[in-house]
Design a protein around this motif. Structure first.
Motif, PDB file in Angstrom:
ATOM      1  N   ASN A 190     -27.325  -4.133 -53.941  1.00 50.80           N
ATOM      2  CA  ASN A 190     -27.118  -3.431 -52.655  1.00 50.80           C
ATOM      3  C   ASN A 190     -26.694  -1.978 -53.247  1.00 50.80           C
ATOM      4  OD1 ASN A 190     -27.190  -3.487 -49.957  1.00 50.80           O
ATOM      5  ND2 ASN A 190     -25.125  -3.603 -49.837  1.00 50.80           N
ATOM      6  N   ASP A 191     -25.738  -1.849 -53.979  1.00 54.05           N
ATOM      7  CA  ASP A 191     -25.142  -0.306 -54.483  1.00 54.05           C
ATOM      8  C   ASP A 191     -26.379   0.318 -54.900  1.00 54.05           C
ATOM      9  OD1 ASP A 191     -22.705  -1.020 -53.676  1.00 54.05           O
ATOM     10  OD2 ASP A 191     -21.933  -1.371 -55.703  1.00 54.05           O
ATOM     11  N   LEU A 192     -27.158  -0.129 -55.631  1.00 51.63           N
ATOM     12  CA  LEU A 192     -28.353   0.512 -56.532  1.00 51.63           C
ATOM     13  C   LEU A 192     -29.232   0.918 -55.358  1.00 51.63           C
ATOM     14  CD1 LEU A 192     -29.505   1.504 -59.066  1.00 51.63           C
ATOM     15  CD2 LEU A 192     -30.971  -0.576 -59.229  1.00 51.63           C
ATOM     16  N   ILE A 193     -29.691  -0.073 -54.692  1.00 50.98           N
ATOM     17  CA  ILE A 193     -30.876   0.272 -53.344  1.00 50.98           C
ATOM     18  C   ILE A 193     -30.358   1.248 -52.566  1.00 50.98           C
ATOM     19  CG2 ILE A 193     -32.336  -0.729 -51.717  1.00 50.98           C
ATOM     20  CD1 ILE A 193     -32.345  -3.032 -53.408  1.00 50.98           C
ATOM     21  N   THR A 194     -28.880   0.991 -51.928  1.00 52.76           N
ATOM     22  CA  THR A 194     -28.454   1.848 -50.980  1.00 52.76           C
ATOM     23  C   THR A 194     -28.341   3.407 -51.441  1.00 52.76           C
ATOM     24  OG1 THR A 194     -26.848   0.059 -50.238  1.00 52.76           O
ATOM     25  CG2 THR A 194     -26.119   2.264 -49.510  1.00 52.76           C
ATOM     26  N   THR A 195     -27.784   3.406 -52.884  1.00 50.49           N
ATOM     27  CA  THR A 195     -27.716   4.824 -53.223  1.00 50.49           C
ATOM     28  C   THR A 195     -29.129   5.595 -53.592  1.00 50.49           C
ATOM     29  OG1 THR A 195     -25.673   4.035 -54.725  1.00 50.49           O
ATOM     30  CG2 THR A 195     -26.599   6.040 -55.306  1.00 50.49           C
ATOM     31  N   ALA A 196     -29.983   4.970 -54.154  1.00 48.37           N
ATOM     32  CA  ALA A 196     -31.154   5.286 -54.563  1.00 48.37           C
ATOM     33  C   ALA A 196     -32.235   5.881 -53.153  1.00 48.37           C
ATOM     34  CB  ALA A 196     -32.166   4.335 -55.388  1.00 48.37           C
ATOM     35  N   THR A 197     -31.809   4.709 -52.147  1.00 53.27           N
ATOM     36  CA  THR A 197     -32.645   5.414 -50.831  1.00 53.27           C
ATOM     37  C   THR A 197     -31.913   6.401 -50.192  1.00 53.27           C
ATOM     38  OG1 THR A 197     -33.069   2.958 -50.428  1.00 53.27           O
ATOM     39  CG2 THR A 197     -33.133   4.271 -48.957  1.00 53.27           C
ATOM     40  N   GLN A 241     -23.370  -2.302 -63.833  1.00 56.88           N
ATOM     41  CA  GLN A 241     -24.404  -3.393 -63.632  1.00 56.88           C
ATOM     42  C   GLN A 241     -25.241  -3.513 -62.421  1.00 56.88           C
ATOM     43  OE1 GLN A 241     -21.840  -7.335 -63.755  1.00 56.88           O
ATOM     44  NE2 GLN A 241     -20.185  -5.751 -64.031  1.00 56.88           N
ATOM     45  N   CYS A 242     -25.216  -2.422 -61.694  1.00 53.01           N
ATOM     46  CA  CYS A 242     -26.101  -1.965 -60.827  1.00 53.01           C
ATOM     47  C   CYS A 242     -27.681  -1.782 -61.398  1.00 53.01           C
ATOM     48  CB  CYS A 242     -26.152  -0.686 -59.945  1.00 53.01           C
ATOM     49  SG  CYS A 242     -24.520  -1.027 -58.972  1.00 53.01           S
ATOM     50  N   ALA A 243     -27.662  -1.280 -62.828  1.00 53.35           N
ATOM     51  CA  ALA A 243     -28.811  -1.005 -63.529  1.00 53.35           C
ATOM     52  C   ALA A 243     -29.713  -2.182 -63.804  1.00 53.35           C
ATOM     53  CB  ALA A 243     -28.674  -0.123 -64.850  1.00 53.35           C
ATOM     54  N   ALA A 244     -29.058  -3.248 -63.829  1.00 54.84           N
ATOM     55  CA  ALA A 244     -29.777  -4.351 -64.012  1.00 54.84           C
ATOM     56  C   ALA A 244     -30.769  -4.827 -63.001  1.00 54.84           C
ATOM     57  CB  ALA A 244     -28.924  -5.823 -64.074  1.00 54.84           C
ATOM     58  N   HIS A 245     -30.664  -4.162 -61.842  1.00 55.35           N
ATOM     59  CA  HIS A 245     -31.593  -4.343 -60.471  1.00 55.35           C
ATOM     60  C   HIS A 245     -32.863  -3.355 -60.595  1.00 55.35           C
ATOM     61  CE1 HIS A 245     -29.409  -7.719 -59.363  1.00 55.35           C
ATOM     62  NE2 HIS A 245     -28.331  -7.132 -59.639  1.00 55.35           N
ATOM     63  N   ILE A 246     -32.726  -2.267 -61.707  1.00 55.89           N
ATOM     64  CA  ILE A 246     -33.568  -0.835 -61.756  1.00 55.89           C
ATOM     65  C   ILE A 246     -35.062  -1.645 -61.307  1.00 55.89           C
ATOM     66  CG2 ILE A 246     -34.402  -0.927 -64.092  1.00 55.89           C
ATOM     67  CD1 ILE A 246     -32.614   2.135 -62.338  1.00 55.89           C
ATOM     68  N   ALA A 247     -35.482  -2.930 -61.560  1.00 53.52           N
ATOM     69  CA  ALA A 247     -36.725  -2.949 -61.303  1.00 53.52           C
ATOM     70  C   ALA A 247     -36.990  -2.958 -59.884  1.00 53.52           C
ATOM     71  CB  ALA A 247     -37.185  -4.422 -61.839  1.00 53.52           C
ATOM     72  N   GLU A 248     -36.085  -3.096 -58.904  1.00 59.21           N
ATOM     73  CA  GLU A 248     -35.906  -3.268 -57.421  1.00 59.21           C
ATOM     74  C   GLU A 248     -36.740  -2.000 -56.843  1.00 59.21           C
ATOM     75  OE1 GLU A 248     -35.913  -5.984 -55.600  1.00 59.21           O
ATOM     76  OE2 GLU A 248     -35.428  -6.946 -57.304  1.00 59.21           O
ATOM     77  N   LEU A 249     -36.762  -0.958 -57.678  1.00 56.91           N
ATOM     78  CA  LEU A 249     -36.988   0.558 -57.301  1.00 56.91           C
ATOM     79  C   LEU A 249     -38.311   0.747 -57.556  1.00 56.91           C
ATOM     80  CD1 LEU A 249     -33.773   2.774 -58.640  1.00 56.91           C
ATOM     81  CD2 LEU A 249     -34.200   1.558 -56.156  1.00 56.91           C
ATOM     82  N   ASP A 250     -38.952   0.030 -58.203  1.00 60.11           N
ATOM     83  CA  ASP A 250     -40.499  -0.476 -58.376  1.00 60.11           C
ATOM     84  C   ASP A 250     -40.941   1.319 -59.123  1.00 60.11           C
ATOM     85  OD1 ASP A 250     -43.164  -1.134 -58.040  1.00 60.11           O
ATOM     86  OD2 ASP A 250     -43.593  -0.280 -56.244  1.00 60.11           O
ATOM     87  N   CYS A 251     -40.334   1.411 -60.192  1.00 59.57           N
ATOM     88  CA  CYS A 251     -40.495   2.640 -60.728  1.00 59.57           C
ATOM     89  C   CYS A 251     -41.756   2.422 -61.744  1.00 59.57           C
ATOM     90  CB  CYS A 251     -39.487   2.914 -61.897  1.00 59.57           C
ATOM     91  SG  CYS A 251     -37.871   3.014 -60.999  1.00 59.57           S
ATOM     92  N   SER A 252     -42.499   3.512 -61.743  1.00 59.43           N
ATOM     93  CA  SER A 252     -43.612   3.735 -62.420  1.00 59.43           C
ATOM     94  C   SER A 252     -43.490   3.905 -64.178  1.00 59.43           C
ATOM     95  CB  SER A 252     -44.448   4.798 -62.041  1.00 59.43           C
ATOM     96  OG  SER A 252     -44.711   4.706 -60.835  1.00 59.43           O
ATOM     97  N   HIS A 253     -42.277   4.526 -64.155  1.00 56.55           N
ATOM     98  CA  HIS A 253     -42.285   4.725 -65.697  1.00 56.55           C
ATOM     99  C   HIS A 253     -40.463   4.745 -65.910  1.00 56.55           C
ATOM    100  CE1 HIS A 253     -42.587   6.533 -69.770  1.00 56.55           C
ATOM    101  NE2 HIS A 253     -41.828   7.548 -69.514  1.00 56.55           N
ATOM    102  N   ILE A 254     -40.103   4.430 -66.965  1.00 58.78           N
ATOM    103  CA  ILE A 254     -38.504   4.307 -67.226  1.00 58.78           C
ATOM    104  C   ILE A 254     -38.389   4.452 -68.570  1.00 58.78           C
ATOM    105  CG2 ILE A 254     -36.386   3.056 -66.984  1.00 58.78           C
ATOM    106  CD1 ILE A 254     -37.362   1.427 -64.967  1.00 58.78           C
ATOM    107  N   GLU A 255     -37.485   5.444 -68.893  1.00 60.95           N
ATOM    108  CA  GLU A 255     -37.190   5.707 -70.338  1.00 60.95           C
ATOM    109  C   GLU A 255     -35.587   5.939 -70.647  1.00 60.95           C
ATOM    110  OE1 GLU A 255     -39.772   8.384 -73.035  1.00 60.95           O
ATOM    111  OE2 GLU A 255     -39.787   9.235 -71.108  1.00 60.95           O
ATOM    112  N   HIS A 256     -35.038   5.278 -71.651  1.00 60.78           N
ATOM    113  CA  HIS A 256     -33.630   5.271 -71.920  1.00 60.78           C
ATOM    114  C   HIS A 256     -33.496   6.202 -73.165  1.00 60.78           C
ATOM    115  CE1 HIS A 256     -33.359   2.253 -69.202  1.00 60.78           C
ATOM    116  NE2 HIS A 256     -34.357   1.569 -69.759  1.00 60.78           N
TER     117      HIS A 256
END
Lengths: 242, 184
Positions: free
Chosen positions: A204-211, B127-142
């Motif tokens: 929720n933190d990530l989606i809220t922040t990104a949005t 730990q939020c980064a674990a859900h990065i796939a939810e953002l539907d990114c086309s390209h990710i680099e670290h």
């Protein structure tokens, strides 16, 4: 061309007139004996010369009339063209004035619209405040969930102690041991739920922040574009002298 | 939807931005070193910033840990005592550096995408980064920052494309001027 013709005719007439006068004066000044035949001829010529002059004069008059008529026609045409030109100039000037007024009016309306559009920043500020409320709310939920997880851990320890005490009680503690085991099972389920809930909070933190950041950055993009429009509109108003 | 040369361009601009903002000084060497997976990144917090156009959005994650090493680095970079660079002060310093970093990236991209905007920074848990796939990114680099003047941090670049994204930057450009400074 016409002027040339007029001067030519005038010159021609004057030459003839001078020649005729010279002949007359010469006859008087230098009177010499002239042969009778020549005299007759000269008298005949002299008799005809006034007629020639009249003809020339008439021709000249006619040419003058023609020229005058042509001049008048040209003047009339010139007058007509001047009037048409002035009329067209008036029409164009009016059109230009009207067009300029429309352009100035439109640019001013656009400036007003842009001014209102730039007020959209207040909407972004509102979103920003809402975002901060959401983040604070998420933090509070994180804190409560962490507290809940601590409670669950304590319940697990208590249930474990209860199991130990039940074992000590022997046969009399069997029932209590069953309850203790059930409490441990419930505590385990609560712990799993707490972890899952915490995971959801991070998501929720990530989606809220990104949005929110997308809205904020998109908002700045829009404000930038509107500011660019405002700049162009000001240049138009400046060029129109408004 | 993001062409290879565009990806190279994003990487190049990010490299310039990092050199201009996350080194101990602008002169100190500070380079991007690829990191294969997110799991290799151990930092516990991250600064999030977004650059958006109507064609794409670029989310920059700056991973850091609020530990002694990080405090010492930012204290040295700011010319303050390590004791002053802790807690909220440290977070503010990293957020400001991240802001400058994205400001440079934003400025470089604006040469190709005139309608562009940038967010202010937020700090969230790693730990939020674990859900990065939810953002539907086309390209990710670290990346990990490397070099004698590099901060002990990692950077992730996440690109979400909404149309074909292509641009051809000059990859030899070495400008590292400070980008726009967002107030937050």
């Amino acid at each position: 061309m016409m002027n040339f013709l007029v001067f030519f005719l005038l010159g021609f007439t004057c030459c003839h007139a001078l020649s005729w006068l010279r002949n007359r004066q010469g006859g008087a000044a230098f009177a010499q004996p002239i042969a009778p035949a020549v005299l007759v001829s000269q008298q005949a010529d002299a008799a005809h010369q006034p007629d020639d002059l009249d003809e020339l004069h008439a021709a000249h008059e006619q040419q003058l009339q023609i020229l005058e008529a042509e001049t008048n026609a040209v003047r009339a045409e010139l007058q007509r063209l001047q009037e048409a030109h002035e009329s067209e100039l008036r029409r164009l000037t009016k059109h230009d004035t009207d067009g300029r007024q429309v352009a100035v009016s439109s640019a001013k309306t656009q400036a007003e619209t842009i001014r209102h559009l730039l007020g959209v920043t207040k909407t972004f500020e509102r979103w920003h405040d809402d975002m901060n409320v959401l983040i604070r709310h998420n933090r509070a939920m994180h804190a409560k969930n962490d507290e809940f997880a601590q409670i669950v851990k304590q319940v697990v320890i208590v249930a474990l102690n209860a199991s130990i005490e039940a074992a000590r009680a022997g046969i009399h503690g069997r029932g209590f041991a069953v309850v203790a085991t059930e409490v441990r099972t419930l505590a385990g389920r609560a712990e799993a739920l707490s972890k899952d809930y915490r995971d959801n909070l991070y998501e929720n933190d990530l989606i809220t922040t990104a949005t929110f950041q997308d809205l904020q950055a998109g908002g700045k993009m829009i404000v930038g574009a509107v500011t660019g429009l405002d700049l162009v509109n000001r240049k138009i108003l400046g060029a129109l002298g408004a | 939807m993001i062409t290879t040369q565009a990806r190279n361009g994003f990487r190049h601009f990010l490299s310039l931005a990092v050199q201009g903002s996350l080194g101990v000084s602008p002169e100190a060497r500070c380079e991007l070193e690829p990191v294969a997976t997110l799991e290799e990144i151990r930092q516990t917090k991250m600064v999030v910033l977004t650059i958006a156009t109507y064609l794409f959005r670029a989310i920059v994650l700056i991973h850091f840990s609020p530990d002694l090493r990080t405090s010492e680095f930012f204290a040295k970079a700011r010319g303050t005592g390590t004791g002053d660079m802790t807690g909220q002060a440290l977070q503010d310093a990293i957020a400001e550096s991240g802001n400058i970093c994205c400001g440079i990236l934003n400025r470089e991209l604006s040469a190709f995408f005139p309608h562009i905007g940038m967010s202010t920074p937020n700090i969230i848990d790693r730990q939020c980064a674990a859900h990065i796939a939810e953002l539907d990114c086309s390209h990710i680099e670290h990346f990990r920052l490397a070099g004698e003047g590099a901060a002990p941090i990692c950077v992730s670049l996440c690109l979400c494309a909404y149309a074909e994204v292509d641009f051809a930057p000059d990859l030899t450009e070495q400008s590292v001027n400070t980008g726009e400074l967002e107030l937050f």
